[in-house]
Design an enzyme around this catalytic site. Structure first.
Site, PDB file in Angstrom:
ATOM      1  N   TYR A  73       0.855  -1.188   0.000  1.00 22.82           N
ATOM      2  CA  TYR A  73       0.000   0.000   0.000  1.00 22.82           C
ATOM      3  C   TYR A  73       0.889   1.235   0.000  1.00 22.82           C
ATOM      4  CZ  TYR A  73      -4.509   2.205   1.133  1.00 22.82           C
ATOM      5  OH  TYR A  73      -5.685   2.918   1.104  1.00 22.82           O
ATOM      6  N   ASN A 156     -14.990   4.482   5.458  1.00 24.61           N
ATOM      7  CA  ASN A 156     -15.963   4.069   4.449  1.00 24.61           C
ATOM      8  C   ASN A 156     -17.083   5.078   4.192  1.00 24.61           C
ATOM      9  OD1 ASN A 156     -14.621   1.646   3.894  1.00 24.61           O
ATOM     10  ND2 ASN A 156     -15.503   0.704   5.714  1.00 24.61           N
ATOM     11  N   ASN A 182     -22.089  -4.626  -1.830  1.00 22.89           N
ATOM     12  CA  ASN A 182     -22.170  -5.096  -0.438  1.00 22.89           C
ATOM     13  C   ASN A 182     -20.886  -4.878   0.342  1.00 22.89           C
ATOM     14  OD1 ASN A 182     -21.025  -7.015  -2.109  1.00 22.89           O
ATOM     15  ND2 ASN A 182     -21.382  -8.644  -0.631  1.00 22.89           N
ATOM     16  N   VAL A 185     -18.160   0.288   1.859  1.00 20.72           N
ATOM     17  CA  VAL A 185     -18.382   1.554   1.146  1.00 20.72           C
ATOM     18  C   VAL A 185     -19.679   1.469   0.342  1.00 20.72           C
ATOM     19  CG1 VAL A 185     -17.530   3.079  -0.679  1.00 20.72           C
ATOM     20  CG2 VAL A 185     -15.944   2.184   1.033  1.00 20.72           C
ATOM     21  N   ARG A 207     -24.085 -15.541  -5.695  1.00 18.88           N
ATOM     22  CA  ARG A 207     -23.700 -16.445  -4.591  1.00 18.88           C
ATOM     23  C   ARG A 207     -24.916 -17.268  -4.211  1.00 18.88           C
ATOM     24  NH1 ARG A 207     -21.550 -11.961  -1.049  1.00 18.88           N
ATOM     25  NH2 ARG A 207     -21.324 -10.969  -3.075  1.00 18.88           N
ATOM     26  N   TYR A 277     -12.542   3.217  -6.430  1.00 17.98           N
ATOM     27  CA  TYR A 277     -11.934   3.294  -5.091  1.00 17.98           C
ATOM     28  C   TYR A 277     -11.365   1.964  -4.647  1.00 17.98           C
ATOM     29  CZ  TYR A 277     -16.318   1.202  -3.432  1.00 17.98           C
ATOM     30  OH  TYR A 277     -17.388   0.362  -3.229  1.00 17.98           O
ATOM     31  N   PHE A 302     -10.688   7.615  -6.287  1.00 10.50           N
ATOM     32  CA  PHE A 302     -10.954   8.341  -5.044  1.00 10.50           C
ATOM     33  C   PHE A 302     -10.254   7.643  -3.894  1.00 10.50           C
ATOM     34  CE2 PHE A 302     -12.975   9.590  -1.163  1.00 10.50           C
ATOM     35  CZ  PHE A 302     -12.942  10.966  -1.306  1.00 10.50           C
ATOM     36  N   TRP A 303      -9.587   8.455  -3.088  1.00 14.69           N
ATOM     37  CA  TRP A 303      -8.865   7.952  -1.924  1.00 14.69           C
ATOM     38  C   TRP A 303      -9.134   8.922  -0.787  1.00 14.69           C
ATOM     39  CZ3 TRP A 303      -2.835   7.880  -1.257  1.00 14.69           C
ATOM     40  CH2 TRP A 303      -2.480   6.934  -0.290  1.00 14.69           C
TER      41      TRP A 303
END
Lengths: 377, 377
Positions: A73, A156, A182, A185, A207, A277, A302-303
């Site tokens: 990161y 978030n 889901n 965010v 799922r 994001y 976006f961060w």
């Protein structure tokens, strides 16, 4: 506490001393289930001028935290002095704390205030901490707010709020499309959009229990929920056009990447913006150039960390006030979560085993994990 | 020449009458080398109120014109009344015309003014035309301007100018990066950037005569020219960093797409913008999501047609004035070109054969083709 004293002190509480200042740390990058340890630090000194001592009530475990520990990161944590000769990193970037003492010259917060940190890689997986008052944001009006709300407020919900409000000037009734709906965010985006009168088309992975998931997202305010499989259907665009009354969808939120995102982007209208994001598929974003040229698509990232860095304290406080208001009004619910308590009576070895266990299955929980590092002080 | 005289005159030259109003048309989409025809229309009537009669001096053949004829371009030409029972489309979207007569109420242009059309799919491959005054833009101060300048002023130089000026607030000394640098837009971008004190790093396809091409682009003002092969070199980023003194490159122009563009984008710095105006590789744009999130990349498209549609007449005139000024100062040179003359004495059949021949090899000329449909009137 000097080394000699600490050694004596450790001996005298060798089996059952209470850990009042413990943190989850690592000294080298790697798999969290292998590199994390619980480490007990000396008790905090009274806060120096312009700093604050806080006690963390709950600290979130976010996917980005795992990337940080893995070393992949871009925002790096700060090295802190460990109890041995080497420095260590304290994990975590989000959490709710309560002010226990303020240093000279601090008037932005007072004891018993709820606070969060807006610093990147704040090191929140700790029982207590001394923090510069400058990086703390008081959570106003905590009425109606739970500790869970507070501990999940920094990352978030602001990401969702800003993506919905900073790129396209949307009006009530406008449609927004998103994948990874889901995710934490995604769920915040559904709720904030609903609170603003926006309508959402949400995509999730197919799922076994898909009907349950659809129901849960609809309960949060999702107008439409589909799976990525639906995107493959050639008639799907017509279905969306019928649903929206041919409205031009001008905002898309993406945390997936890969071909499913390309297909979703084709549902966007002229002059639309796609905001990314995350990249859960670990695949790149791929677009036909014609979408950029002829439909005037604009693609952004976006961060939230970058947002905090660029904005003034007033902007940050304003955003937090808006989110707290939504929460107080019941419009922004607690994320599904599981609290992992690290009790003070556990030894660092026991706590280390417990925390590594959490990370062995962290990716498959489907719920946000919140750490509670108990403190005796 | 009046109508009676013209009829008499035409009869007297029955096999070789001069075509005063001929256009290059098509009635169905397809390969230009198969579907284009030369067609002679009746002589123009005097202009109705608010319209203007013009005579085209030179008309450009742009790559997009071919896409339009192929039927794969989003902007569609308008059907006009052909000489048979079916409507036809007049090809072309760019050209320099001279005003021959103005209708009542027209005061924006007068006879002998040089004009261009800002309408999409203007149908410029014609000898003469009646045009609404509203869609004409007078080219101011034609001193120092050639017909070639005027006939290539509407599409490529404005695209380059706007891409350099509308997305990033660049200052003299800043670097811009682009691919397809030897395209007409690329060459305009090199020159306009140089005129604005910007520095350019330019990428082109490798080829046998690459040294010649590099020399030509450098003569236009290119600071650096590389090939897409250079991008594959792992050390290349360091080379660029050394060249630019580690400057953060904040604007990239793309008309290629595919992996070479992904590699080029990685040379961009934080908060950079990538503007795409073409897709010569016919491959999609593909980006790691991290570029959007952590380097805050923004990806846009640019379409000059869209710009004309959104802007006021004053904006359009202002842009044209700037480009004309650059041209008068010798800072924006004629593109390499080849003029194809369609003489008035040729029959429509002969002219059709000539024009189809041009399009058989249009893509491989490497020079901009300019049509000159001669007019006897």
């Amino acid at each position: 506490m000097n080394a000699a004293f600490r050694a004596r002190w450790a001996r005298s509480f060798s089996t059952s001393r209470l850990r009042s200042n413990r943190a989850i740390v690592y000294s080298q990058s790697g798999n969290p289930a292998e590199v994390l340890s619980a480490m007990t630090f000396p008790k905090l000194d009274p806060p120096r001028p312009s700093t604050v001592n806080v006690k963390f009530l709950l600290s979130a475990v976010n996917p980005a935290d795992i990337n940080v520990i893995e070393g992949v990161y871009p925002a790096k944590p700060q090295l802190v002095q460990g109890t041995g000769s080497e420095g260590v990193y304290i994990g975590g970037n989000e959490g709710l704390a309560i002010v226990t003492a303020v240093g000279e010259g601090v008037d932005s917060v007072k004891p018993n205030d709820w606070v969060i940190s807006t610093k990147a890689q704040a090191g929140t997986w700790t029982a207590v901490k001394n923090i510069s008052a400058e990086e703390l944001l008081k959570i106003p009006n905590p009425k109606g707010l739970s500790e869970v709300h507070g501990a999940t407020m920094t990352v978030n919900p602001p990401t969702a709020y800003n993506m919905l409000n900073e790129f396209v000037d949307l009006k009530p009734g406008d449609w927004v499309i998103q994948n990874g709906a889901n995710s934490a965010v995604g769920q915040a985006a559904i709720q904030i959009a609903a609170a603003q009168g926006l309508k959402t088309i949400n995509f999730v992975r197919n799922r076994d229990n898909i009907a349950d998931l659809v129901q849960r997202l609809e309960a949060l305010g999702a107008n439409q929920v589909f799976t990525y499989d639906d995107l493959k259907d050639r008639e799907f665009r017509k279905k969306i056009a019928a649903l929206t009354g041919n409205a031009e969808i001008r905002l898309g939120l993406n945390c997936v990447g890969g071909p499913e995102t390309t297909q979703m982007v084709k549902l966007l209208g002229n002059n639309a913006h796609l905001v990314s994001y995350g990249a859960m598929s670990k695949q790149p974003l791929s677009f036909p150039t014609s979408l950029f040229i002829f439909k005037n698509l604009t693609a952004h990232g976006f961060w939230q960390h970058g947002w905090y860095q660029q904005r003034s304290r007033a902007d940050r406080e304003d955003l937090m006030r808006k989110l707290v208001n939504l929460t107080s009004q019941g419009k922004l619910k607690e994320p599904e979560h599981k609290v992992v308590v690290i009790p003070t009576h556990e030894s660092d070895e026991e706590a280390t085993a417990r925390i590594r266990d959490v990370f062995k299955t962290a990716q498959s929980h489907g719920k946000k994990i919140l750490l509670k590092l108990e403190s005796s002080s």
